[in-house]
Design a protein around this motif. Structure first.
Motif, mmCIF file in Angstrom:
data_model
loop_
_atom_site.group_PDB
_atom_site.id
_atom_site.type_symbol
_atom_site.label_atom_id
_atom_site.label_comp_id
_atom_site.label_asym_id
_atom_site.label_seq_id
_atom_site.Cartn_x
_atom_site.Cartn_y
_atom_site.Cartn_z
ATOM 1 N N VAL A 58 -15.927 35.612 30.164
ATOM 2 C CA VAL A 58 -15.054 36.126 29.113
ATOM 3 C C VAL A 58 -15.450 35.389 27.847
ATOM 4 C CG1 VAL A 58 -12.662 36.374 28.374
ATOM 5 C CG2 VAL A 58 -13.200 36.299 30.821
ATOM 6 N N SER A 59 -15.762 36.109 26.801
ATOM 7 C CA SER A 59 -16.096 35.393 25.577
ATOM 8 C C SER A 59 -14.802 34.940 24.929
ATOM 9 C CB SER A 59 -16.892 36.284 24.630
ATOM 10 O OG SER A 59 -16.104 37.328 24.169
ATOM 11 N N ASN A 60 -14.777 33.711 24.442
ATOM 12 C CA ASN A 60 -13.622 33.284 23.648
ATOM 13 C C ASN A 60 -14.131 33.060 22.230
ATOM 14 O OD1 ASN A 60 -14.868 30.715 24.126
ATOM 15 N ND2 ASN A 60 -13.568 30.421 25.902
ATOM 16 N N TYR A 61 -14.509 31.869 21.882
ATOM 17 C CA TYR A 61 -15.120 31.679 20.566
ATOM 18 C C TYR A 61 -16.637 31.636 20.679
ATOM 19 C CZ TYR A 61 -14.953 26.842 22.168
ATOM 20 O OH TYR A 61 -15.067 25.702 22.902
ATOM 21 N N GLY A 225 -1.685 22.545 27.560
ATOM 22 C CA GLY A 225 -0.951 23.809 27.661
ATOM 23 C C GLY A 225 0.025 23.797 28.826
ATOM 24 N N GLY A 226 0.468 24.998 29.216
ATOM 25 C CA GLY A 226 1.318 25.149 30.390
ATOM 26 C C GLY A 226 2.695 24.547 30.218
ATOM 27 N N GLU A 227 3.261 24.073 31.337
ATOM 28 C CA GLU A 227 4.651 23.624 31.338
ATOM 29 C C GLU A 227 4.856 22.411 30.432
ATOM 30 O OE1 GLU A 227 6.180 22.561 35.186
ATOM 31 O OE2 GLU A 227 8.187 22.183 34.366
ATOM 32 N N LEU A 229 3.310 21.828 27.667
ATOM 33 C CA LEU A 229 3.419 22.398 26.322
ATOM 34 C C LEU A 229 4.808 22.983 26.083
ATOM 35 C CD1 LEU A 229 2.393 23.693 23.633
ATOM 36 C CD2 LEU A 229 1.662 25.622 25.017
ATOM 37 N N GLY A 246 -6.696 22.148 23.620
ATOM 38 C CA GLY A 246 -7.190 22.479 24.950
ATOM 39 C C GLY A 246 -6.057 23.054 25.770
ATOM 40 N N THR A 247 -6.419 23.615 26.920
ATOM 41 C CA THR A 247 -5.409 24.191 27.830
ATOM 42 C C THR A 247 -5.763 23.782 29.255
ATOM 43 O OG1 THR A 247 -6.686 26.247 28.024
ATOM 44 C CG2 THR A 247 -4.986 26.192 26.320
ATOM 45 N N ILE A 250 -4.140 24.853 32.799
ATOM 46 C CA ILE A 250 -4.115 26.231 33.289
ATOM 47 C C ILE A 250 -5.399 26.480 34.075
ATOM 48 C CG2 ILE A 250 -3.902 28.659 32.674
ATOM 49 C CD1 ILE A 250 -1.464 27.134 31.814
ATOM 50 N N TRP A 253 -7.062 32.012 33.668
ATOM 51 C CA TRP A 253 -6.433 32.920 32.708
ATOM 52 C C TRP A 253 -6.528 34.368 33.176
ATOM 53 C CZ3 TRP A 253 -3.278 31.220 29.050
ATOM 54 C CH2 TRP A 253 -3.374 29.875 28.712
ATOM 55 N N PRO A 257 -1.453 34.154 32.902
ATOM 56 C CA PRO A 257 -0.208 33.514 33.336
ATOM 57 C C PRO A 257 0.922 33.748 32.333
ATOM 58 C CG PRO A 257 -1.764 31.875 32.528
ATOM 59 C CD PRO A 257 -2.456 33.194 32.438
ATOM 60 N N THR A 258 2.134 33.678 32.837
ATOM 61 C CA THR A 258 3.294 33.862 31.961
ATOM 62 C C THR A 258 4.043 32.543 31.808
ATOM 63 O OG1 THR A 258 4.668 34.510 33.826
ATOM 64 C CG2 THR A 258 3.578 36.286 32.602
ATOM 65 N N GLY A 259 4.920 32.516 30.850
ATOM 66 C CA GLY A 259 5.738 31.337 30.609
ATOM 67 C C GLY A 259 6.917 31.738 29.749
ATOM 68 N N THR B 258 10.593 35.652 29.476
ATOM 69 C CA THR B 258 9.227 35.169 29.634
ATOM 70 C C THR B 258 8.252 36.180 29.037
ATOM 71 O OG1 THR B 258 9.047 36.195 31.799
ATOM 72 C CG2 THR B 258 9.772 33.896 31.737
ATOM 73 N N GLY B 259 7.028 35.747 28.875
ATOM 74 C CA GLY B 259 5.976 36.602 28.349
ATOM 75 C C GLY B 259 4.633 35.977 28.671
ATOM 76 N N PRO B 260 3.563 36.647 28.280
ATOM 77 C CA PRO B 260 2.244 36.078 28.536
ATOM 78 C C PRO B 260 2.075 34.764 27.783
ATOM 79 C CG PRO B 260 2.098 37.931 27.027
ATOM 80 C CD PRO B 260 3.508 37.902 27.524
ATOM 81 N N ARG B 261 1.375 33.836 28.387
ATOM 82 C CA ARG B 261 1.119 32.555 27.714
ATOM 83 C C ARG B 261 0.200 32.776 26.515
ATOM 84 N NH1 ARG B 261 2.728 28.160 28.950
ATOM 85 N NH2 ARG B 261 3.940 27.851 30.849
ATOM 86 N N GLU B 263 -0.948 30.104 24.421
ATOM 87 C CA GLU B 263 -1.614 28.909 23.879
ATOM 88 C C GLU B 263 -3.135 29.053 23.824
ATOM 89 O OE1 GLU B 263 0.529 28.933 26.475
ATOM 90 O OE2 GLU B 263 0.056 27.384 27.960
ATOM 91 N N ARG B 264 -3.704 29.781 24.780
ATOM 92 C CA ARG B 264 -5.159 29.954 24.744
ATOM 93 C C ARG B 264 -5.565 30.808 23.543
ATOM 94 N NH1 ARG B 264 -8.890 33.615 26.894
ATOM 95 N NH2 ARG B 264 -10.910 32.709 27.375
ATOM 96 N N LEU B 267 -5.466 28.716 20.471
ATOM 97 C CA LEU B 267 -6.635 27.833 20.432
ATOM 98 C C LEU B 267 -7.902 28.600 20.077
ATOM 99 C CD1 LEU B 267 -8.278 25.296 20.977
ATOM 100 C CD2 LEU B 267 -8.101 25.751 23.413
ATOM 101 N N THR B 268 -8.239 29.613 20.873
ATOM 102 C CA THR B 268 -9.569 30.212 20.708
ATOM 103 C C THR B 268 -9.669 31.020 19.417
ATOM 104 O OG1 THR B 268 -9.003 32.148 22.046
ATOM 105 C CG2 THR B 268 -10.005 30.268 23.184
ATOM 106 N N ARG B 270 -8.042 30.106 16.755
ATOM 107 C CA ARG B 270 -7.733 29.117 15.695
ATOM 108 C C ARG B 270 -6.619 29.658 14.793
ATOM 109 N NH1 ARG B 270 -13.035 30.692 17.117
ATOM 110 N NH2 ARG B 270 -14.445 29.560 15.724
#
Lengths: 338, 338
Positions: A58-61, A225-227, A229, A246-247, A250, A253, A257-259, B258-261, B263-264, B267-268, B270
Motif C-alpha cells: 500500500v503506498s502511503n507517502y 497510535g491506538g488506545e 493515543l 508513528g503508529t 497498530i 491497517w 481498525p476502528t476506535g 466509534t469510527g475508522p482510526r 491517526e495513520r 501521519l501519512t 501530514r
C-alpha cells in the motif's frame, strides 16, 4: 573492494509487521559504475519502524518496495569508488543505500554528508539521522514547547522518543514518558529526560494515564497510535498539540481498525493534531543536526544505540523493534564484512 | 419598560439534540438593577448548534446550563436601563443575554458593542456575530489558505459554512460545498462562493467525494464530523488542513461512537487537524468584524438570515437547525414583543 554484494531482498509482502521470513539474503555481482554514480560501502544499516510501510503493498507517502529487490533502508557509509566529481572517494554519506553491503548511488540518494562532528559514524544514522532530526524538527515546529508545559512521549526509550524526552527537558518542560518495560522506564528517568516514566503494560491504561498526568499534558509526541493515543488525547489540556510521528501499536491497517471518534475532543479541547514525515524537511536537516550536536557537546543529550553485528541480523531486526526488544536506535554493523 | 420578562427555561436534559420539550416558557418579574449592571432588551436571539453542548449534562469547554434556568444563548439588543457608566442607555450590544426578552447583564456578558456599520441589528448576531467571526478567524488562522488551493466546506449553506465558502472564494481558492438538499446546493453555487456543490444525501458518500474532489482538497472546514469527516479526511492532499468547527452529524456522544482510526491518515498525509472555539479569540473580534464588513461593502460577501418571529419559536428552533431546516443564520425576532 569486493566484486560481490551481499543484499537483503524483500521476498514476502507482510500484512503487518515484517518478519525475518519476509526477507532473503543473496550475493550478487556488482555492476560497474556509470558516470554520475558512486559506490558506498555501508558501515551501519538503519532499522526503522517506517520500513513496515515501505514493505507493505500500500503506498502511503512512498511507493512500496518491489518484491525481489533490495529492502529500502537508510544507511551510513563511505564512498569507495566514484564517477561523480562532487562525491569523492572517502566522503561519509547517509542516505538511501539499502540493506546491503554496497550501494550504487547518485546524489539523489544522499540525505546528508557526514560533517566533522567528532561523533562516531554510527551517530549519523541515529541521533544525527532521521531519528534525531525527526525529534528536533517535529518537537520544535509542531510542539511549539514553552517552558513549564507538560510533554507526554510514547516509546520514550526508543530511537526518536529518547531524544524527544531530552529535547523537552532542555526546553524547560515537565517530561512524562511511556514505555514498554520497567527497565526502560528506569532508563527514561535516568538518561532520557523524563521526570516521570511508566511501563504502559504495568496497569490499565486509564489508571496509568490518570496517574501519569494528574493535570493533563500540553504536548503529546506520539509514536504508537491506538488506545494509548485515544486516552492520551483525552488527557490533553485546551490548546494541546498532538504530534503523530508513528503508529507502532497498530499491527495491521487492513482491515482498517476502528476506535472511539476523536473529532469532538479535537474541537472542544482546541487541539492541533499534526502528522510528521521527516523527508518533507530535507532543507532543514543541517540546521537541526547543528542543534543536536550542540546539545550533545553541552552534555544535555545522550543517545543509545542497539548495534547488531552482521548483515544476517537485518531481517529479524524490524520485528524486534516492533516487539520493543530494543532500547534506542537499532543499527546493523557491517564494518566487519566485505 | 415591562416589569416582567418572558424567558425560555431549560427543563430537560437532552441526551442528544435539544427538542422543544426540553424547554418551558415562563414570565418572571424583573429584579431591580444593582450598581454595575444594565438591562438589555433583546431584539434578536441567536440559535446556535453549540447550544446542544451547553444544554447537555457534560461540560466541554463550558459548564452545563443548570436545569430550570434561562437557556444560555447569544443575542443582540439595546440597553434600556443602566447602572454602569460605560454602558449607557441606547447602546447596542451582542453577548450572553439568553433566550429571554430582557437580560440583566454586566460588562462580562458583552462580546461586542454594535459598531456603526450601516447593517441591520440582526447582522450583529450572525454574519458579524460568532458565525461570521468563526468563519473568518478559523478559516484564515487554521486554514492558512493560498490562492489556487481547493477548499471543502460542510454545512455549506449554514450560518458558518455559507460565509466560509465566500471567504475561500475571496482568497482565490476553488470552493467545494457539501450540504443537505439540492435546493441548498443550488444556493451554495449561486450565493455562497461554491464552484461545485453537492447534496450529500444524493448518492453514497464515497462516490460523492470522489466526484466532488477528483484531485483532493487542501483545506476541509468541517462542521459535521462523522462519516463525512472520515471520508473527506482521506481526500485531503499532503499537508492538508482540517478545521474542526462542529460535529453536527453526531446525534449523541453517550455512548461514545466509534469510527475508522484516523491517526495513520494524519501521519501519512501530514495533516494539521485543529479544533476551533470562537470564545478563545475575543481579543480579535473587532479585527475580524472589520474584515467582514469590508467584504460586505465590496459586494463580496452576502449573508442569509432565517428569522422566526416571537419567543415561542425558540424552543423548537435548535432541533430545526440540526435537522437542516434552516438556510443561513437562524434568529428569533423579539422586536414585536414586550
Amino acid at each position: 573492494m569486493s566484486e560481490r554484494n551481499r543484499r537483503v531482498l524483500l521476498v514476502g509482502r507482510p500484512a503487518g509487521i515484517p518478519l525475518a521470513t519476509d526477507f532473503a539474503i543473496d550475493n550478487a555481482p556488482l555492476a560497474p559504475l556509470v558516470s554520475g554514480q558512486f559506490r558506498v560501502r555501508n558501515h551501519y544499516l538503519s532499522v526503522d519502524p517506517a520500513q513496515r510501510g515501505w514493505a507493505a503493498d500500500v503506498s502511503n507517502y512512498s511507493q512500496p518496495v518491489p518484491l525481489g529487490s533490495v529492502m529500502r533502508a537508510l544507511a551510513v557509509g563511505r564512498i569507495v569508488a566514484s564517477r561523480h566529481p562532487d562525491f569523492p572517494v572517502g566522503t561519509g554519506v547517509y542516505g538511501w543505500f539499502g540493506w546491503q553491503q554496497f550501494a550504487t548511488a547518485g546524489p539523489a540518494d544522499v540525505l546528508t554528508r557526514v560533517a566533522d562532528t567528532g561523533l562516531p559514524l554510527s551517530a549519523h544514522a541515529g541521533v544525527l539521522g532521521i531519528n534525531g532530526l525527526t525529534a528536533w524538527l517535529a518537537f520544535h515546529d509542531l510542539g511549539r514547547p514553552r517552558g513549564g508545559e507538560t510533554v507526554l512521549v510514547s516509546t520514550a526509550a526508543g530511537a526518536v522518543g529518547s531524544i524527544v524526552g531530552q529535547l523537552a527537558k532542555a526546553a524547560g518542560c515537565v517530561v512524562v514518558g511511556l514505555t514498554g518495560s520497567d527497565e526502560k522506564a528506569a532508563l527514561c528517568l535516568r538518561d532520557f529526560g523524563c521526570d516521570r516514566a511508566f511501563n504502559y503494560r504495568s496497569r490499565p491504561l486509564d489508571r496509568l494515564l490518570a496517574e501519569a498526568l494528574p493535570e493533563g499534558a500540553d504536548i503529546f509526541f506520539d509514536n504508537v497510535g491506538g488506545e494509548i493515543l485515544d486516552r492520551a488525547l483525552r488527557s490533553l489540556r485546551p490548546g494541546g498539540r498532538l504530534i503523530q510521528c508513528g503508529t507502532a501499536s497498530i499491527a495491521s491497517w487492513d482491515p482498517a481498525p476502528t476506535g472511539p471518534r476523536n473529532e469532538r475532543e479535537v474541537l472542544t479541547r482546541r487541539l492541533t493534531w499534526s502528522g510528521f514525515v521527516i523527508f518533507d524537511h530535507a532543507a532543514r536537516f543541517a540546521e537541526a543536526a547543528a542543534g543536536l550536536v550542540a546539545l550533545i557537546r553541552a552534555g544535555a543529550l545522550t543517545y543509545r544505540e542497539d548495534i547488531r553485528v552482521g548483515l544476517d541480523e537485518a531481517p529479524g531486526a524490524l520485528g524486534d523493534v516492533y516487539a520493543g526488544r530494543n532500547t534506542g536506535k537499532t543499527l546493523i554493523d557491517l564494518t566487519g564484512e566485505g
